[in-house]
Design a protein around this motif. Sequence first.
Motif, PDB file in Angstrom:
ATOM      1  N   LYS A  61      -0.288 -21.182  -8.470  1.00 45.47           N
ATOM      2  CA  LYS A  61      -1.091 -22.387  -8.662  1.00 45.47           C
ATOM      3  C   LYS A  61      -0.326 -23.614  -8.161  1.00 45.47           C
ATOM      4  N   GLN A 108      -5.066 -20.945  -5.020  1.00 47.19           N
ATOM      5  CA  GLN A 108      -5.278 -21.711  -6.243  1.00 47.19           C
ATOM      6  C   GLN A 108      -4.651 -23.103  -6.091  1.00 47.19           C
ATOM      7  N   SER A 117     -10.242 -18.796 -16.490  1.00 47.11           N
ATOM      8  CA  SER A 117      -9.195 -18.531 -15.497  1.00 47.11           C
ATOM      9  C   SER A 117      -9.568 -17.359 -14.597  1.00 47.11           C
ATOM     10  N   GLU A 169     -12.317 -18.462 -12.234  1.00 47.36           N
ATOM     11  CA  GLU A 169     -11.771 -19.325 -11.191  1.00 47.36           C
ATOM     12  C   GLU A 169     -11.046 -18.512 -10.133  1.00 47.36           C
ATOM     13  N   ALA A 170     -10.303 -17.498 -10.559  1.00 45.41           N
ATOM     14  CA  ALA A 170      -9.579 -16.658  -9.600  1.00 45.41           C
ATOM     15  C   ALA A 170     -10.533 -15.926  -8.667  1.00 45.41           C
ATOM     16  N   ASP A 223     -13.066 -22.941  -7.220  1.00 48.70           N
ATOM     17  CA  ASP A 223     -12.939 -24.149  -8.017  1.00 48.70           C
ATOM     18  C   ASP A 223     -14.157 -24.462  -8.879  1.00 48.70           C
TER      19      ASP A 223
END
Length: 236
Positions: free
Chosen positions: A10, A35, A181, A184-185, A189
């Motif tokens: 990230k 990320q 999370s 998002e992965a 976004d």
Amino acid sequence: MEYDFIKDKKILIVDDEEELRKMVVSILQKEGYRQIRTAGTMEEALAVCRTWQPAFAILDVMLPDGDGFVLFDRMKEITDIPVLFLSARGEEDDRIRGFGLGADDYVVKPFLPRELLFRIQVILRRTYKEEDPLIRLHACQVDLERAEVIRGDAYVSLTAKEYAILSVLYRNAGRIVTIDSLCEAAWGDNPYGYENTLMAHIRRIREKIEENPSKPVSLITVKGLGYKLMTEGKRQ
């Protein structure tokens, strides 16, 4: 599929110039970094650090509500991550102050994109050890380099979404990974609204990795929070 662990780290970019933020994001995305988040103020950056927990940060020195040096000090109270200063201020005193605070690098604007990428890569590879691409689970092994599940002599391919979800779970083996999370992965976004789709992917992953998918021992649901992956080294 070649697995490059640093591309999953990230990265937080903090700069008050929106165009510069977009440019750095574009540079990183073209290189395969997955990320990335940005912030235009010190307070926005601190909020991201508290909720998203970046692995690396690129900081401008001049911000509308403070400066990058003060931000770096406050960030260290939240998380201990490598930092690269990217600033138009290239005076010797500024560079010395940045390194004195513990920054890993200091790049002066304007910069060459390839040089910035190289410096980021050096910092990430120096800070984070490469992860073992072979995940050892109760009923199988998962080869991240090949995106395959290995069960005896059988090989089952992972889809791109399954690969993204398992990669995040593996990097946090034994710890809870939130639903947000994981979404998002897998979806980027704007992950909202994918919760039901995530559950379907989790079900298919269990069908590939669990001995009994209805009674999982490797990919565990933590009700109301998310999921965690229990590798052989992390099983309780």
